[in-house]
Design a protein around this motif. Structure first.
Motif, mmCIF file in Angstrom:
data_model
loop_
_atom_site.group_PDB
_atom_site.id
_atom_site.type_symbol
_atom_site.label_atom_id
_atom_site.label_comp_id
_atom_site.label_asym_id
_atom_site.label_seq_id
_atom_site.Cartn_x
_atom_site.Cartn_y
_atom_site.Cartn_z
ATOM 1 N N GLY A 149 0.824 -1.206 0.000
ATOM 2 C CA GLY A 149 0.000 0.000 0.000
ATOM 3 C C GLY A 149 0.854 1.250 0.000
ATOM 4 N N GLY A 150 1.991 1.200 0.688
ATOM 5 C CA GLY A 150 2.907 2.331 0.704
ATOM 6 C C GLY A 150 3.529 2.587 -0.659
ATOM 7 N N ILE A 151 3.805 1.528 -1.405
ATOM 8 C CA ILE A 151 4.339 1.696 -2.761
ATOM 9 C C ILE A 151 3.326 2.414 -3.645
ATOM 10 C CG2 ILE A 151 5.033 0.453 -4.856
ATOM 11 C CD1 ILE A 151 6.226 -1.700 -3.021
ATOM 12 N N LEU A 152 2.063 1.984 -3.564
ATOM 13 C CA LEU A 152 1.015 2.649 -4.351
ATOM 14 C C LEU A 152 0.833 4.092 -3.907
ATOM 15 C CD1 LEU A 152 -1.643 -0.225 -4.537
ATOM 16 C CD2 LEU A 152 0.002 0.488 -6.290
ATOM 17 N N ALA A 153 0.931 4.341 -2.597
ATOM 18 C CA ALA A 153 0.831 5.707 -2.094
ATOM 19 C C ALA A 153 1.968 6.566 -2.619
ATOM 20 C CB ALA A 153 0.844 5.697 -0.559
ATOM 21 N N GLY A 154 3.165 5.995 -2.702
ATOM 22 C CA GLY A 154 4.299 6.734 -3.245
ATOM 23 C C GLY A 154 4.091 7.098 -4.706
ATOM 24 N N VAL A 155 3.548 6.166 -5.482
ATOM 25 C CA VAL A 155 3.246 6.449 -6.886
ATOM 26 C C VAL A 155 2.225 7.577 -6.991
ATOM 27 C CG1 VAL A 155 2.236 5.496 -8.996
ATOM 28 C CG2 VAL A 155 3.822 4.107 -7.644
ATOM 29 N N LEU A 156 1.219 7.542 -6.116
ATOM 30 C CA LEU A 156 0.203 8.602 -6.119
ATOM 31 C C LEU A 156 0.824 9.967 -5.842
ATOM 32 C CD1 LEU A 156 -2.849 9.432 -6.106
ATOM 33 C CD2 LEU A 156 -2.788 9.057 -3.631
ATOM 34 N N LEU A 157 1.627 10.054 -4.791
ATOM 35 C CA LEU A 157 2.227 11.344 -4.432
ATOM 36 C C LEU A 157 3.236 11.811 -5.472
ATOM 37 C CD1 LEU A 157 2.881 11.519 -0.588
ATOM 38 C CD2 LEU A 157 1.067 12.550 -1.941
ATOM 39 N N ALA A 158 3.836 10.881 -6.200
ATOM 40 C CA ALA A 158 4.799 11.265 -7.230
ATOM 41 C C ALA A 158 4.119 11.857 -8.462
ATOM 42 C CB ALA A 158 5.637 10.054 -7.640
ATOM 43 N N ARG A 159 2.803 11.651 -8.580
ATOM 44 C CA ARG A 159 2.100 12.066 -9.793
ATOM 45 C C ARG A 159 0.975 13.067 -9.562
ATOM 46 N NH1 ARG A 159 2.807 8.849 -14.276
ATOM 47 N NH2 ARG A 159 4.217 7.082 -14.025
ATOM 48 N N VAL A 160 0.436 13.136 -8.336
ATOM 49 C CA VAL A 160 -0.782 13.905 -8.089
ATOM 50 C C VAL A 160 -0.559 14.911 -6.966
ATOM 51 C CG1 VAL A 160 -3.212 13.755 -7.418
ATOM 52 C CG2 VAL A 160 -2.201 11.954 -8.825
ATOM 53 N N ARG A 161 -1.052 16.124 -7.163
ATOM 54 C CA ARG A 161 -1.045 17.125 -6.094
ATOM 55 C C ARG A 161 -2.307 16.935 -5.258
ATOM 56 N NH1 ARG A 161 2.710 21.191 -7.106
ATOM 57 N NH2 ARG A 161 3.575 21.144 -9.215
ATOM 58 N N LEU A 162 -2.140 16.812 -3.949
ATOM 59 C CA LEU A 162 -3.277 16.525 -3.074
ATOM 60 C C LEU A 162 -3.768 17.735 -2.292
ATOM 61 C CD1 LEU A 162 -2.467 12.998 -1.624
ATOM 62 C CD2 LEU A 162 -4.035 13.611 -3.454
ATOM 63 N N ALA A 163 -2.971 18.798 -2.206
ATOM 64 C CA ALA A 163 -3.401 19.977 -1.457
ATOM 65 C C ALA A 163 -4.441 20.747 -2.259
ATOM 66 C CB ALA A 163 -2.213 20.872 -1.143
ATOM 67 N N ARG A 164 -5.468 21.260 -1.574
ATOM 68 C CA ARG A 164 -6.478 22.080 -2.231
ATOM 69 C C ARG A 164 -5.860 23.343 -2.795
ATOM 70 N NH1 ARG A 164 -9.548 24.419 0.923
ATOM 71 N NH2 ARG A 164 -11.315 24.771 -0.460
ATOM 72 N N ARG A 165 -4.854 23.855 -2.118
ATOM 73 C CA ARG A 165 -4.120 25.037 -2.559
ATOM 74 C C ARG A 165 -2.749 24.973 -1.897
ATOM 75 N NH1 ARG A 165 -7.673 26.539 1.355
ATOM 76 N NH2 ARG A 165 -6.820 27.567 3.194
ATOM 77 N N PRO A 166 -1.768 25.716 -2.383
ATOM 78 C CA PRO A 166 -0.446 25.696 -1.733
ATOM 79 C C PRO A 166 -0.550 26.090 -0.274
ATOM 80 C CG PRO A 166 -0.343 26.784 -3.860
ATOM 81 C CD PRO A 166 -1.800 26.556 -3.566
#
Length: 208
Positions: free
Chosen positions: A174-191
């Motif tokens: 699950g951590g590997i998939l989470a790392g892939v997510l964070l490497a590709r997607v911005r999760l903050a609503r704003r900076p």
């Protein structure tokens, strides 16, 4: 964080996430009244994870995913689904640990420890390495909590060597998939102003 937590919901996803938070709080009260104290305790453990995505100002879709995952994981324990449905335990450990690893990464970032998301200019390779490590750490802590519960509170808690290792393996996945997510997607609503000020952008904010 206070501003994000008190911000009124506007979109359907924000309303859905807040609705799941209300369900989580009411579920703790219901468990305390009608179920065993250990069940109420398990339901209560989910509350911090339900609140953090809103406090951190994460995107509504991830907020909904987090709340739904945490509630399903907690109540699967209450209703003993981990023993009755083959593979359910491993699946939930993978998904839930991955979600919690993302939240842990954002918390570390907001505390000025390390840049782990694209929102602060982290290199994509950074979450690919760090998120599996965070997930394994979370898995280890959770297995310790389960052992303490089994040893001192109730022998109804299922703890075996094979179960512990299997849970940690899927937590790492699950951590590997989470790392892939964070490497590709911005999760903050704003900076985040506090994060932007605390952590310098790596690689000049651009990625090769």
């Amino acid at each position: 964080m206070k501003e994000d937590f008190l911000r009124p919901p506007r979109t359907a996803a924000e309303w859905a996430a807040d609705g799941l938070r209300v369900v989580g709080v009411l579920a703790v009260i219901a468990a305390a009244v009608w179920l065993k104290p250990t069940d109420a305790g398990i339901a209560a453990l989910a509350l911090p994870a339900l609140m953090l995505p809103r406090m951190l100002g994460l995107r509504p879709w991830f907020d909904v995913v987090t709340c739904a995952t945490v509630l399903v994981a907690a109540w699967s324990n209450v209703f003993d689904l981990y023993r009755t449905i083959t593979g359910w335990d491993l699946l939930l450990h993978g998904v839930c640990t991955g979600v919690l690893a993302v939240i842990a990464a954002v918390v570390l970032e907001r505390c000025g420890v390390v840049a782990l998301t694209l929102d602060t200019g982290a290199r994509p390779r950074t979450p690919l390495v760090m998120l599996p490590l965070l997930a394994l750490a979370i898995s280890a802590v959770w297995e310790m909590i389960e052992w303490v519960g089994w040893a001192f509170l109730s022998d109804d808690i299922f703890v075996t060597y094979q179960d512990t290792i299997g849970d940690m393996v899927f937590g790492g996945l699950g951590g590997i998939l989470a790392g892939v997510l964070l490497a590709r997607v911005r999760l903050a609503r704003r900076p985040s102003p506090e994060t932007a000020g605390a952590l310098p952008a790596t690689n000049g904010g651009s990625h090769p």
